[in-house]
Design a protein around this motif. Structure first.
Motif, PDB file in Angstrom:
ATOM      1  N   ALA A 207       0.831  -1.210   0.000  1.00 20.81           N
ATOM      2  CA  ALA A 207       0.000   0.000   0.000  1.00 20.81           C
ATOM      3  C   ALA A 207       0.866   1.261   0.000  1.00 20.81           C
ATOM      4  O   ALA A 207       0.380   2.357  -0.292  1.00 20.81           O
ATOM      5  CB  ALA A 207      -0.938  -0.005   1.200  1.00 20.81           C
ATOM      6  N   SER A 263      -1.104  -6.272   3.277  1.00 17.39           N
ATOM      7  CA  SER A 263      -2.382  -6.977   3.063  1.00 17.39           C
ATOM      8  C   SER A 263      -2.447  -8.242   3.926  1.00 17.39           C
ATOM      9  O   SER A 263      -3.494  -8.604   4.421  1.00 17.39           O
ATOM     10  CB  SER A 263      -2.543  -7.330   1.593  1.00 17.39           C
ATOM     11  OG  SER A 263      -1.480  -8.170   1.192  1.00 17.39           O
ATOM     12  N   GLU A 265      -0.631 -11.595   3.221  1.00 15.95           N
ATOM     13  CA  GLU A 265      -0.593 -12.905   2.549  1.00 15.95           C
ATOM     14  C   GLU A 265      -0.203 -13.963   3.582  1.00 15.95           C
ATOM     15  O   GLU A 265       0.631 -13.678   4.458  1.00 15.95           O
ATOM     16  CB  GLU A 265       0.470 -12.887   1.437  1.00 15.95           C
ATOM     17  CG  GLU A 265       0.131 -12.020   0.254  1.00 15.95           C
ATOM     18  CD  GLU A 265      -1.043 -12.556  -0.544  1.00 15.95           C
ATOM     19  OE1 GLU A 265      -1.227 -13.776  -0.556  1.00 15.95           O
ATOM     20  OE2 GLU A 265      -1.780 -11.730  -1.116  1.00 15.95           O
ATOM     21  N   VAL A 282      -3.574  -0.111   8.490  1.00 14.67           N
ATOM     22  CA  VAL A 282      -3.982  -0.448   7.124  1.00 14.67           C
ATOM     23  C   VAL A 282      -5.107   0.452   6.620  1.00 14.67           C
ATOM     24  O   VAL A 282      -5.840   1.039   7.406  1.00 14.67           O
ATOM     25  CB  VAL A 282      -4.467  -1.924   7.025  1.00 14.67           C
ATOM     26  CG1 VAL A 282      -3.337  -2.898   7.188  1.00 14.67           C
ATOM     27  CG2 VAL A 282      -5.565  -2.209   8.040  1.00 14.67           C
ATOM     28  N   ASP A 284      -7.240  -0.857   4.149  1.00  9.58           N
ATOM     29  CA  ASP A 284      -8.321  -1.782   3.802  1.00  9.58           C
ATOM     30  C   ASP A 284      -8.716  -2.658   5.004  1.00  9.58           C
ATOM     31  O   ASP A 284      -7.928  -3.479   5.460  1.00  9.58           O
ATOM     32  CB  ASP A 284      -7.834  -2.669   2.639  1.00  9.58           C
ATOM     33  CG  ASP A 284      -8.880  -3.660   2.177  1.00  9.58           C
ATOM     34  OD1 ASP A 284     -10.007  -3.629   2.699  1.00  9.58           O
ATOM     35  OD2 ASP A 284      -8.553  -4.479   1.287  1.00  9.58           O
ATOM     36  N   SER A 287      -8.095  -6.416   4.896  1.00  7.58           N
ATOM     37  CA  SER A 287      -6.734  -6.979   4.845  1.00  7.58           C
ATOM     38  C   SER A 287      -6.633  -8.157   5.795  1.00  7.58           C
ATOM     39  O   SER A 287      -7.092  -8.089   6.944  1.00  7.58           O
ATOM     40  CB  SER A 287      -5.699  -5.938   5.278  1.00  7.58           C
ATOM     41  OG  SER A 287      -5.782  -4.812   4.478  1.00  7.58           O
TER      42      SER A 287
ATOM     43  N   ASN B  17      -9.897 -15.299   2.251  1.00  8.77           N
ATOM     44  CA  ASN B  17      -9.754 -14.147   1.347  1.00  8.77           C
ATOM     45  C   ASN B  17      -9.433 -14.518  -0.106  1.00  8.77           C
ATOM     46  O   ASN B  17      -8.683 -13.813  -0.773  1.00  8.77           O
ATOM     47  CB  ASN B  17      -8.653 -13.189   1.849  1.00  8.77           C
ATOM     48  CG  ASN B  17      -9.001 -12.602   3.183  1.00  8.77           C
ATOM     49  OD1 ASN B  17     -10.057 -12.883   3.724  1.00  8.77           O
ATOM     50  ND2 ASN B  17      -8.131 -11.791   3.722  1.00  8.77           N
TER      51      ASN B  17
END
Lengths: 323, 252
Positions: A207, A263, A265, A282, A284, A287, B17
Motif C-alpha cells: 500500500a 495486506s 498474505e 492499514v 483496507d 486486509s 480471502n
C-alpha cells in the motif's frame, strides 16, 4: 542408528549438531558431521574438529567441492551413504541445503521433507511437524526411517551430557558438477540477524506507493530503535530492501511488530506469528493481517504517517533534551 | 520452443480471502501460475507451444481450464485412484512418465513451492531422474540461442545462470505479476478445448512402483490469542497519540 548432519554454513552446522544431539541422546544414536573439504576453510575444519560434540567428523574430499553445487555435493554424499547407511540426514534449511537434500533424496530414493519445525523418533517411526498452508496451519506427518529432512530452526538450549567419540576421517569421494554455468553473482545484504534479534520491527507493504514514503517510516523507527523491513513484493519486485519478512524470507519474533500497508498474505503472516504484539496500520479493513493483529488502525496511510512521524520526532527531541 | 508446465491444484478450504472461493474447490498454485504465465510469454516471443500437466483428481479440472484460458496450447489431467496421496518421489515418477509419453521438451517448468503443503521438491527430482540440468529459485528468465538464462535469487545473492536445453526451471512468485492474470469465472466455464486424461495404465505405471511413505496424521490451525482491538479515532492527531501509546506499552 546414525544421524548425519550437513550444512552449507558453519554457524548453522554447529547449531544443527547440538540440536541433533538432543534427539540422538534420547534414542542412543550416533551423530556424524559431514564437512566438504575446500568448501569449508582449513581453520574452520580445525575448529569444528576440536569443538563439535559428535561421534565422527567425515571430511568429504574432492576438488569439485570447492564451490557449492547441488549436483556435486549430493553426489559426494552418496559415497558417504554407501559406507555408513545413516538412518537420518539432517540438513539446515537454507535454499542451497534444501536443494542438496532433495537431490540426495532423488538419488537415494529416500523420501525427504523440508523446513521441519519439530521432530521425534518413536519406535523407529519419525513424527515430523511442519507449517501448512502458508504457516497458518501446522501439519503432523508420520514416516519411517531412513529419511532426509531440513530443519527450520535449530536453536536449542540443550546441552548434552554425553561425551561423544569425536573421530575424524577424510573420505575421497567421486562427484561431478552440474551443467549449469554461473555467469555473474551479485551480493545482497539481507539483515537476517538484525531482524531476527529486533525488539521492534516496522514492516511496510504494497500500500506504500513510493520509496520516498519510507522517510516517515525511518523517522518513526529511529525513535523506537526499530528495524525496518518489508513484504516479499517490495523486496523482490520493487527492490526496496534486500530481504523480506515471511516464511519464504525471514521469520521474526519481536516484542512489537508494526505492519504498515500490509495486506497479509499467509506466507507473510506465518513469518510474524511469533511476535508478542502485532499492530496493523492499514487502509483496507478486509486486509488479512487484521485477523492476526492485537491492535488495528484502519486509516489513510498518507494522512497518519506524516502526523505520526512528526509526533514521534517531537517526543524524541523532548526526551533527548530532558535527558 | 516446447515448454511443459506442471500445475498443482490447491484446495481452497485452507485459504481465506480468496476470490470466488465459493465457486471453486481448487485454485492454481501461485508459483505454478507464475511458471505458466512466463511460459506463455516465452512462446509468444520465441514461438512454440505450452503444454500443461496436472496430477490431480477430476474435481480439479477447472484449474486446467483456467490454464487453457490463459493461453496454454494443451492440458493433460493425469488422474488415477492409485495416484492419490503419493509421496513426492512417486509423484515425480508419474510426472516423468507423462513427460516421456509426450514429444521432447526444451523447458520443463515447475513452481518452487506448493502453497498448501509448502513442499518444493518435484522440479529438482524430475530433473535429477531425467538427468537434466535444473535452475531453481528463478526470478527472471530468457532464451539465448539454445540456452536458457535465468536470474536466480538465493538468501544473500543474485546469480545469473545458464544451461543448455533441455532444462528444468523452477520459478518463484517473483517472476511476474501472476496476480494480474486472473480469468473471470465465466471465461473459464466457456473453455471448450479438450483436456486429455491420462491414467496409470496409459502411462504404464503399476501400483507396486508407487509409494506412500509419508502419512499426514493431522492438520491444525495455529490458534492465535490476539486482542484484535480496533483503534477508534476522531482525527489523525488522536490516532497518532493512541499509536504512540501502543509503541510505548508494547515495545518496553
Amino acid at each position: 542408528m546414525i544421524i548425519a548432519c550437513i550444512s552449507d554454513n558453519i554457524e548453522e552446522l554447529i547449531k544443527l549438531v547440538k540440536k541433533s544431539s538432543e534427539i540422538a541422546d534420547q534414542i542412543g544414536a550416533e551423530i556424524h558431521t559431514i564437512l566438504f573439504k575446500y568448501y569449508y576453510k582449513e581453520d574452520e575444519i580445525e575448529i569444528l574438529k576440536s569443538s563439535l560434540n559428535t561421534d565422527r567428523i567425515i571430511l568429504l574430499s574432492n576438488i569439485l567441492l570447492m564451490k557449492y553445487d547441488s549436483e556435486a555435493f549430493s553426489l559426494a554424499l552418496m559415497d558417504y551413504y554407501k559406507k555408513y547407511k545413516p538412518d537420518l540426514f539432517v540438513f539446515n534449511s537454507s535454499l542451497a541445503s534444501k536443494e542438496m537434500a532433495v537431490k540426495l533424496s532423488s538419488k537415494l530414493n529416500i523420501p525427504a521433507m523440508l523446513d521441519v519445525k519439530e521432530l521425534k523418533i518413536l519406535d523407529k517411526k519419525l513424527i515430523v511437524k511442519r507449517d501448512f498452508a502458508g504457516g497458518v496451519y501446522e501439519a503432523t506427518y508420520e514416516t519411517d526411517i531412513p529419511f532426509i529432512l531440513t530443519l527450520l530452526d535449530s536453536e536449542t538450549s540443550y546441552i548434552s551430557k554425553l561425551d561423544r567419540k569425536r573421530e575424524f576421517e577424510e573420505m575421497v569421494v567421486n562427484t561431478n558438477v552440474s551443467r549449469v554455468l554461473i555467469r555473474q553473482t551479485k551480493k545482497l545484504n539481507p539483515r537476517i540477524n538484525e531482524l531476527k534479534n529486533a525488539k521492534v520491527i516496522i514492516s511496510v507493504g504494497e500500500a506504500l506507493k513510493d520509496k520516498n514514503d519510507l522517510k516517515y517510516i525511518f523517522e518513526i523507527a529511529n525513535f523506537l530503535k526499530a528495524e525496518v523491513s518489508c513484504t516479499r513484493f517490495l523486496s523482490t519486485r520493487k527492490k526496496w530492501f534486500d530481504e523480506w519478512i515471511g516464511v519464504s524470507g525471514i521469520r521474526v519474533s519481536p516484542k512489537l511488530y508494526v505492519g504498515i500497508g500490509i495486506s497479509g498474505e499467509p506466507f507473510h503472516i506465518a513469518g510474524i506469528l511469533k511476535s508478542e504484539k502485532i499492530l496493523a496500520i492499514v487502509t483496507d479493513p478486509e486486509s488479512n493481517i487484521v485477523n492476526y493483529a492485537d491492535y488495528i488502525a484502519i486509516c489513510d496511510l498518507y494522512k497518519i504517517l506524516p502526523v505520526l512521524a512528526k509526533k514521534v520526532k517531537k517526543k524524541y527531541e523532548k526526551f533527548l533534551t530532558e535527558s | 520452443m516446447r515448454i511443459a508446465v506442471f500445475i498443482k491444484p490447491v484446495q481452497t478450504s485452507y485459504f481465506d480471502n480468496l476470490r470466488n472461493k465459493e465457486k471453486y474447490e481448487f485454485f492454481m498454485n501461485y508459483p505454478d501460475k507464475c511458471a505458466l504465465v512466463e511460459a506463455i510469454k516465452l512462446v509468444r516471443y520465441y514461438g512454440g507451444e505450452v503444454n500443461v500437466f496436472s496430477i490431480a483428481n477430476e474435481k480439479a479440472i477447472d484449474v486446467l481450464k483456467e490454464a487453457l484460458a490463459l493461453g496454454a496450447n494443451s492440458a493433460v489431467l493425469i488422474s488415477d485412484p492409485i495416484f492419490e496421496d503419493l509421496d513426492t518421489l512417486s509423484k515425480a515418477k508419474v510426472a516423468i512418465a507423462a513427460i516421456r509419453k509426450s514429444k521432447a521438451y526444451d523447458v520443463i517448468m515447475f513452481g518452487d513451492v506448493s502453497v498448501d503443503s509448502m513442499n518444493g521438491q518435484m522440479g529438482i527430482i524430475v530433473a535429477d531422474k531425467l538427468g537434466l540440468p535444473h535452475i531453481s529459485n528463478v526470478v527472471r528468465l530468457w532464451n539465448e540461442d539454445s540456452k536458457i538464462v535465468c536470474e536466480k535469487r538465493v538468501e544473500d545473492k543474485i546469480l545469473i545462470c545458464e544451461a543448455r536445453v533441455p532444462v528444468v526451471v523452477v520459478v518463484t512468485i517473483d517472476l511476474n505479476p501472476f496476480e494480474l492474470y486472473n480469468i473471470a469465472y465465466e471465461e473459464i466455464e466457456k473453455v471448450n478445448k479438450p483436456i486429455l486424461k491420462w491414467d496409470a495404465k496409459f502411462l504404464g505405471i503399476k501400483p507396486e512402483e508407487l509409494s506412500k511413505k509419508i502419512k499426514i496424521s493431522s492438520i491444525n490451525k495455529i490458534e492465535q490469542q490476539r486482542e484484535r482491538k480496533i483503534i477508534y479515532f476522531n482525527d489523525y492527531n488522536e490516532l497518532s497519540e493512541k499509536i504512540l501509546e501502543i509503541f510505548e506499552k508494547s515495545a518496553k
